[in-house]
Design an enzyme around this catalytic site. Structure first.
Site, short mmCIF file in Angstrom:
data_model
loop_
_atom_site.label_atom_id
_atom_site.label_comp_id
_atom_site.label_asym_id
_atom_site.label_seq_id
_atom_site.Cartn_x
_atom_site.Cartn_y
_atom_site.Cartn_z
N GLN A 89 0.92 -1.14 -0.25
CA GLN A 89 -0.07 -0.10 -0.26
C GLN A 89 0.98 1.16 0.12
OE1 GLN A 89 -2.84 0.28 -0.63
NE2 GLN A 89 -3.79 -1.53 -0.66
N SER A 90 1.66 1.47 -0.63
CA SER A 90 3.05 1.96 -0.80
C SER A 90 2.51 3.40 -1.19
CB SER A 90 4.46 2.09 -0.87
OG SER A 90 5.01 2.76 -1.66
N ASN A 91 2.60 4.40 -0.75
CA ASN A 91 1.72 6.19 -1.35
C ASN A 91 3.28 6.42 -2.53
OD1 ASN A 91 -0.75 6.09 0.40
ND2 ASN A 91 0.54 6.40 2.07
#
Ligand SMILES: *Cc1c(COP(=O)(O)O)cnc(C)c1O
Length: 323
Positions: free
Chosen positions: A73-75
């Site tokens: 879920q890295s932005n």
């Protein structure tokens, strides 16, 4: 000493800065907010600032492929992926659902890994290499070997560490400090989520010597991050020629609000998200900014926030859609 490239501008600046009247009344102290959730780039977030410099450097070096790594879920990967598409560079990312510190075990529960940024990464065209959960060091090692094999295929590869925390990434937050100083009143403290460190390092580099203190609320259960921040800060000293000579002990880095681990939502974070949404109509995220705001609420309750406080909204809201 590396050079500072002319940035490729993609975010709307200055990002809004405003007082939170209702929250201020409720918490009994003066709280303002810096809206880096509203950069206008790839659904917002603090990584847009770093990428303006990083992608300029990628283009300047003539790279045709970028390799990075991070959580599913890295932005950062979302915003990097979009930016790479815009400049015609391949973007490959090694991801784990729940990376954890070396020497630790996987947290018992972790955040949703489907939806949210994974959908957005498909639109961006990120070439994702998903591997089983393990320590951060293993994630980094896998990214390194991916970069090597792409080089062996003849690609010109640019490697970016987790969260874009390079000296150029930190430099962008030194500039964000300048933007804030030009925009608003002088703050007594800034409270921000802190993880790979360049947001906190850059802001501290700008505000050193003023009355504004920077409090980083950690999203990782890793006290050693301050050592990495000290190294990054000295690299930023070299890059800018402005020598702050920070030591690890200079970083106000609060580890009390991590909860059960990186990527694991906390009760207090959930309460903070709910409070800010229902009081001001502003959404935070469960992995970073929600925990940081939980920290702010706690510090306000302990009387640690005197005068004017600026909460730095680092974005991350796509992770709200992952349950
Ligand atoms: C990456 C990120 C952070 C942490 O910023 P660092 O510069 O890595 O410390 C905070 N909030 C959100 C939403 C992020 O995506």
């Amino acid at each position: 000493m590396s050079r500072i490239p002319e940035p490729i501008r993609v975010i709307q600046r200055p990002t809004p800065l405003h007082k939170l009247e209702r929250i201020s009344a409720q918490l009994g102290c003066e709280i303002w907010i810096k809206r880096d959730d509203l950069t206008g780039f790839a659904l917002g977030g603090n990584k847009g600032r770093k990428l303006e410099y990083l992608v300029a450097d990628i283009v300047a070096q003539g790279a045709d492929t970028v390799v990075t790594c991070g959580a599913t879920q890295s932005n950062f990967i979302r915003q990097l992926g979009v930016f790479c598409a815009m400049v015609g560079v391949r973007c490959a990312a090694v991801v784990m659902d729940s990376p954890f510190p070396d020497g630790n075990t996987r947290p018992a529960s972790s955040h949703g890994h489907q939806g949210g940024n994974t959908i957005l990464n498909e639109f961006a065209g990120v070439e994702k290499v998903a591997i089983p959960d393990g320590p951060w060091s293993e994630l980094e090692a896998r990214a390194k070997s991916l970069a090597e094999s792409l080089r062996a295929e003849g690609r010109k590869v640019y490697e970016i560490p987790i969260g874009g925390s390079t000296p150029l990434g930190a430099y962008s937050f030194r500039e964000a400090g300048r933007e804030t100083a030009e925009q608003g009143p002088e703050f007594d403290q800034i409270v921000t989520a802190s993880s790979s460190g360049s947001t906190q390092v850059g802001l501290m580099h700008w505000f050193a010597g003023t009355k504004t203190k920077v409090i980083g609320v950690s999203c990782d259960p890793e006290p050693e991050i301050v050592d990495d921040m000290a190294v990054l800060a000295s690299e930023l000293d070299d890059l800018t020629g402005v020598h702050r000579d920070f030591r690890a002990s200079d970083f106000d880095f609060r580890l009390d609000y991590v909860g059960d681990g990186y990527g694991v939502p906390s009760e207090e974070g959930r309460a903070a998200i709910t409070l800010l949404a229902r009081t001001e109509g502003i959404f935070l995220d469960p992995i970073y900014s929600g925990k940081a705001f939980a920290g702010l609420i706690s510090l306000a309750g302990k009387g640690e926030l005197t005068g004017k406080t600026l909460f730095w909204h680092t974005g991350g809201t796509p992770a709200l859609f992952t349950y």
